[in-house]
Enzyme design. Structure first.
Site, PDB file in Angstrom:
ATOM      1  N   VAL A   1      16.343   0.618  10.103  1.00  0.00           N
ATOM      2  CA  VAL A   1      16.574  -0.479   9.154  1.00  0.00           C
ATOM      3  C   VAL A   1      17.758  -0.203   8.222  1.00  0.00           C
ATOM      4  O   VAL A   1      18.299  -1.126   7.621  1.00  0.00           O
ATOM      5  CB  VAL A   1      15.308  -0.819   8.319  1.00  0.00           C
ATOM      6  CG1 VAL A   1      14.192  -1.352   9.196  1.00  0.00           C
ATOM      7  CG2 VAL A   1      14.856   0.370   7.487  1.00  0.00           C
TER       8      VAL A   1
ATOM      9  N   ASN B   1       9.184  -3.861   4.679  1.00  0.00           N
ATOM     10  CA  ASN B   1       8.209  -2.870   4.212  1.00  0.00           C
ATOM     11  C   ASN B   1       8.665  -1.426   4.424  1.00  0.00           C
ATOM     12  O   ASN B   1       8.232  -0.536   3.698  1.00  0.00           O
ATOM     13  CB  ASN B   1       6.880  -3.124   4.948  1.00  0.00           C
ATOM     14  CG  ASN B   1       5.914  -1.976   4.822  1.00  0.00           C
ATOM     15  OD1 ASN B   1       5.335  -1.760   3.765  1.00  0.00           O
ATOM     16  ND2 ASN B   1       5.752  -1.203   5.904  1.00  0.00           N
TER      17      ASN B   1
ATOM     18  N   ILE C   1      11.333   4.920   2.243  1.00  0.00           N
ATOM     19  CA  ILE C   1      11.156   6.374   2.128  1.00  0.00           C
ATOM     20  C   ILE C   1      11.295   6.789   0.664  1.00  0.00           C
ATOM     21  O   ILE C   1      11.847   6.051  -0.144  1.00  0.00           O
ATOM     22  CB  ILE C   1      12.201   7.166   2.957  1.00  0.00           C
ATOM     23  CG1 ILE C   1      13.634   6.806   2.527  1.00  0.00           C
ATOM     24  CG2 ILE C   1      11.995   6.950   4.449  1.00  0.00           C
ATOM     25  CD1 ILE C   1      14.703   7.751   3.068  1.00  0.00           C
ATOM     26  N   THR C   2      10.799   7.983   0.382  1.00  0.00           N
ATOM     27  CA  THR C   2      11.081   8.613  -0.916  1.00  0.00           C
ATOM     28  C   THR C   2      11.790   9.945  -0.658  1.00  0.00           C
ATOM     29  O   THR C   2      11.551  10.587   0.378  1.00  0.00           O
ATOM     30  CB  THR C   2       9.784   8.918  -1.697  1.00  0.00           C
ATOM     31  OG1 THR C   2       8.894   9.643  -0.844  1.00  0.00           O
ATOM     32  CG2 THR C   2       9.101   7.670  -2.185  1.00  0.00           C
TER      33      THR C   2
ATOM     34  N   GLN D   1      12.640   9.946  -9.691  1.00  0.00           N
ATOM     35  CA  GLN D   1      12.883   8.878  -8.707  1.00  0.00           C
ATOM     36  C   GLN D   1      14.041   7.971  -9.125  1.00  0.00           C
ATOM     37  O   GLN D   1      13.937   6.750  -9.016  1.00  0.00           O
ATOM     38  CB  GLN D   1      11.621   8.029  -8.509  1.00  0.00           C
ATOM     39  CG  GLN D   1      10.520   8.756  -7.745  1.00  0.00           C
ATOM     40  CD  GLN D   1       9.438   7.811  -7.229  1.00  0.00           C
ATOM     41  OE1 GLN D   1       9.090   6.841  -7.880  1.00  0.00           O
ATOM     42  NE2 GLN D   1       8.893   8.106  -6.061  1.00  0.00           N
TER      43      GLN D   1
ATOM     44  N   TYR E   1      14.868   6.096  -5.869  1.00  0.00           N
ATOM     45  CA  TYR E   1      13.820   5.151  -5.432  1.00  0.00           C
ATOM     46  C   TYR E   1      13.656   4.005  -6.433  1.00  0.00           C
ATOM     47  O   TYR E   1      13.570   2.834  -6.049  1.00  0.00           O
ATOM     48  CB  TYR E   1      12.525   5.941  -5.271  1.00  0.00           C
ATOM     49  CG  TYR E   1      11.340   5.195  -4.679  1.00  0.00           C
ATOM     50  CD1 TYR E   1      11.239   4.982  -3.307  1.00  0.00           C
ATOM     51  CD2 TYR E   1      10.299   4.757  -5.496  1.00  0.00           C
ATOM     52  CE1 TYR E   1      10.139   4.336  -2.765  1.00  0.00           C
ATOM     53  CE2 TYR E   1       9.190   4.117  -4.968  1.00  0.00           C
ATOM     54  CZ  TYR E   1       9.103   3.914  -3.591  1.00  0.00           C
ATOM     55  OH  TYR E   1       8.002   3.273  -3.064  1.00  0.00           O
TER      56      TYR E   1
ATOM     57  N   PRO F   1       3.652  -2.824  -5.329  1.00  0.00           N
ATOM     58  CA  PRO F   1       2.373  -2.109  -5.364  1.00  0.00           C
ATOM     59  C   PRO F   1       2.435  -0.911  -6.295  1.00  0.00           C
ATOM     60  O   PRO F   1       3.480  -0.275  -6.445  1.00  0.00           O
ATOM     61  CB  PRO F   1       2.185  -1.626  -3.915  1.00  0.00           C
ATOM     62  CG  PRO F   1       3.218  -2.327  -3.091  1.00  0.00           C
ATOM     63  CD  PRO F   1       4.338  -2.646  -4.039  1.00  0.00           C
ATOM     64  N   GLY F   2       1.312  -0.621  -6.900  1.00  0.00           N
ATOM     65  CA  GLY F   2       1.142   0.657  -7.593  1.00  0.00           C
ATOM     66  C   GLY F   2       0.773   1.706  -6.551  1.00  0.00           C
ATOM     67  O   GLY F   2       1.150   1.590  -5.380  1.00  0.00           O
TER      68      GLY F   2
ATOM     69  N   ILE G   1      -1.089   3.318  -3.801  1.00  0.00           N
ATOM     70  CA  ILE G   1      -2.007   2.875  -2.753  1.00  0.00           C
ATOM     71  C   ILE G   1      -2.361   4.103  -1.907  1.00  0.00           C
ATOM     72  O   ILE G   1      -1.483   4.940  -1.643  1.00  0.00           O
ATOM     73  CB  ILE G   1      -1.327   1.789  -1.861  1.00  0.00           C
ATOM     74  CG1 ILE G   1      -0.680   0.674  -2.712  1.00  0.00           C
ATOM     75  CG2 ILE G   1      -2.332   1.215  -0.864  1.00  0.00           C
ATOM     76  CD1 ILE G   1      -1.616  -0.174  -3.552  1.00  0.00           C
TER      77      ILE G   1
HETATM   78  P1  NDP Z   1       4.714   5.253   5.103  1.00  0.00           P
HETATM   79  O1  NDP Z   1       5.557   6.483   4.930  1.00  0.00           O
HETATM   80  O2  NDP Z   1       3.319   5.392   5.604  1.00  0.00           O
HETATM   81  O3  NDP Z   1       5.478   4.219   6.031  1.00  0.00           O
HETATM   82  C1  NDP Z   1       6.830   3.993   5.891  1.00  0.00           C
HETATM   83  C2  NDP Z   1       7.329   3.301   7.133  1.00  0.00           C
HETATM   84  O4  NDP Z   1       8.747   3.110   6.997  1.00  0.00           O
HETATM   85  C3  NDP Z   1       7.097   4.106   8.395  1.00  0.00           C
HETATM   86  O5  NDP Z   1       6.438   3.296   9.320  1.00  0.00           O
HETATM   87  C4  NDP Z   1       8.503   4.431   8.890  1.00  0.00           C
HETATM   88  O6  NDP Z   1       8.668   4.270  10.271  1.00  0.00           O
HETATM   89  C5  NDP Z   1       9.335   3.358   8.245  1.00  0.00           C
HETATM   90  N1  NDP Z   1      10.715   3.798   8.104  1.00  0.00           N
HETATM   91  C6  NDP Z   1      11.199   4.798   7.319  1.00  0.00           C
HETATM   92  N2  NDP Z   1      12.521   4.919   7.502  1.00  0.00           N
HETATM   93  C7  NDP Z   1      12.890   3.983   8.423  1.00  0.00           C
HETATM   94  C8  NDP Z   1      14.110   3.605   9.025  1.00  0.00           C
HETATM   95  N3  NDP Z   1      15.272   4.191   8.703  1.00  0.00           N
HETATM   96  N4  NDP Z   1      14.116   2.613   9.939  1.00  0.00           N
HETATM   97  C9  NDP Z   1      12.951   2.015  10.283  1.00  0.00           C
HETATM   98  N5  NDP Z   1      11.760   2.310   9.738  1.00  0.00           N
HETATM   99  C10 NDP Z   1      11.736   3.286   8.820  1.00  0.00           C
HETATM  100  O7  NDP Z   1       4.749   4.531   3.677  1.00  0.00           O
HETATM  101  P2  NDP Z   1       3.784   3.435   3.038  1.00  0.00           P
HETATM  102  O8  NDP Z   1       3.118   2.656   4.081  1.00  0.00           O
HETATM  103  O9  NDP Z   1       2.997   4.073   1.990  1.00  0.00           O
HETATM  104  O10 NDP Z   1       4.868   2.523   2.293  1.00  0.00           O
HETATM  105  C11 NDP Z   1       5.334   1.286   2.810  1.00  0.00           C
HETATM  106  C12 NDP Z   1       6.229   0.626   1.769  1.00  0.00           C
HETATM  107  O11 NDP Z   1       5.498   0.432   0.565  1.00  0.00           O
HETATM  108  C13 NDP Z   1       7.460   1.471   1.402  1.00  0.00           C
HETATM  109  O12 NDP Z   1       8.552   0.636   1.216  1.00  0.00           O
HETATM  110  C14 NDP Z   1       7.032   2.109   0.095  1.00  0.00           C
HETATM  111  O13 NDP Z   1       8.139   2.422  -0.698  1.00  0.00           O
HETATM  112  C15 NDP Z   1       6.204   1.000  -0.510  1.00  0.00           C
HETATM  113  N6  NDP Z   1       5.229   1.434  -1.505  1.00  0.00           N
HETATM  114  C16 NDP Z   1       4.208   2.269  -1.170  1.00  0.00           C
HETATM  115  C17 NDP Z   1       3.300   2.635  -2.122  1.00  0.00           C
HETATM  116  C18 NDP Z   1       2.144   3.508  -1.822  1.00  0.00           C
HETATM  117  O14 NDP Z   1       1.407   3.793  -2.758  1.00  0.00           O
HETATM  118  N7  NDP Z   1       1.937   3.932  -0.589  1.00  0.00           N
HETATM  119  C19 NDP Z   1       3.416   2.185  -3.513  1.00  0.00           C
HETATM  120  C20 NDP Z   1       4.503   1.307  -3.747  1.00  0.00           C
HETATM  121  C21 NDP Z   1       5.379   0.954  -2.763  1.00  0.00           C
HETATM  122  P3  NDP Z   1       8.504   5.501  11.293  1.00  0.00           P
HETATM  123  O15 NDP Z   1       7.120   6.007  11.066  1.00  0.00           O
HETATM  124  O16 NDP Z   1       8.729   4.893  12.618  1.00  0.00           O
HETATM  125  O17 NDP Z   1       9.553   6.488  10.870  1.00  0.00           O
END
Ligand code: NDP
Length: 246
Positions: free
Chosen positions: A61, A87, A90-91, A149, A152, A182-183, A185
């Site tokens: 992406v 959605n 990364i961090t 961050q 981020y 989201p906070g 999760i």
């Molecule tokens: P995860 O790390 O579980 O999932 C992140 C997803 O992003 C993975 O499926 C990964 O794909 C994908 N991804 C990362 N880099 C790329 C890339 N370059 N191209 C395509 N796909 C990519 O995180 P969460 O599910 O926890 O988070 C999802 C979203 O929610 C994020 O944007 C996060 O910042 C946001 N968020 C999350 C919170 C939380 O508490 N969990 C709180 C607030 C916001 P792959 O596995 O194929 O690499």
């Protein structure tokens, strides 16, 4: 005919819950996996054994050409995208003193440039068809800032600037653009935080005294994707257990 929903990063903690919810509501759900993901096929097979009928396409992406190729393939094989959930994210946390250009750029390109890269591929088609939903998954830390961050928080705050500007441009054409912040999760991203830090520093900041559930965020995505949400645009909806109110 059922609408096509594209959820980037649908194999992650939040993304999976969003895919499941949208599939349950009858959307044709398509997701992406990053080129380095070695387990995408296992994920897809196990989900589809449960009857979801998901499709998955490789996509970095952060890379415009990769996003373009991915959405072109989806349009050919599944159909034009009606709902886009940005959605993937990364961090790369570190104090500003230690922050280098590599970790700044990685977070900006994956969280913020990606919003442009993906939306650019689907927005004109939504406008032509007079219906579309763009949902950007930001973060509470984009609203309030967070120690360690700068990258981020900047990227996530930037997503909402994008939301507001695009929402204005497409408001009369049946397309809505919204941000969800989201906070904390309970996904792998958050469970990777040491449990003593979670218990002593993070949970006490949340008035509800618990982490959010991915399904709770997915429910909000489902609402924003629906016909009922047609009058809701340019919003930044906080879903954080009361952690940050503004
Ligand atoms: P995860 O790390 O579980 O999932 C992140 C997803 O992003 C993975 O499926 C990964 O794909 C994908 N991804 C990362 N880099 C790329 C890339 N370059 N191209 C395509 N796909 C990519 O995180 P969460 O599910 O926890 O988070 C999802 C979203 O929610 C994020 O944007 C996060 O910042 C946001 N968020 C999350 C919170 C939380 O508490 N969990 C709180 C607030 C916001 P792959 O596995 O194929 O690499």
């Amino acid at each position: 005919m059922s609408r096509v929903a594209l959820v980037t990063g649908g194999m992650g903690g939040l993304g999976e819950a969003i895919c499941i919810k949208l599939a349950a509501l009858g959307y044709k759900v398509v997701t992406t996996y990053s080129p380095g993901n070695k387990t995408w096929k296992e994920w897809l097979d196990s989900m589809n054994k449960m009857g979801f009928g998901f499709r998955a396409y490789p996509c970095d992406v952060a890379n415009f050409d990769s996003a373009k190729a991915c959405v072109e393939q989806i349009a050919k094989e599944v159909g034009p995208v009606d709902v886009l959930v940005n959605n993937a994210g990364i961090t790369r946390d570190m104090t500003f003193k230690k922050m280098d250009k590599v970790n700044w750029d990685a977070v900006m390109s994956t969280n913020l440039d990606s919003t442009f890269n993906m939306t650019k591929q689907v927005c004109d088609g939504m406008l032509d068809r007079g219906w579309g939903r763009i949902i950007n998954i930001s973060s509470v830390n984009g609203q309030k800032g967070a120690f360690g961050q700068t990258n981020y928080s900047a990227a996530k705050a930037g997503m909402h600037g994008f939301t507001k500007a695009l929402a204005l441009e497409v408001a009369r054409k049946g397309v809505t653009v919204n941000t969800i912040s989201p906070g904390y999760i309970g996904t792998k991203m958050v469970m990777a935080i040491p449990s003593d830090v979670l218990d002593s520093k993070i949970i006490p900041q949340i008035p509800m005294g618990r982490l959010g559930k991915p399904e709770e965020v997915a429910g909000l995505v489902a609402y924003l994707s629906s016909d009922e949400a047609a009058f809701l645009t340019g919003a930044n909806i906080a879903i954080n257990g009361g952690q940050h109110m503004h």
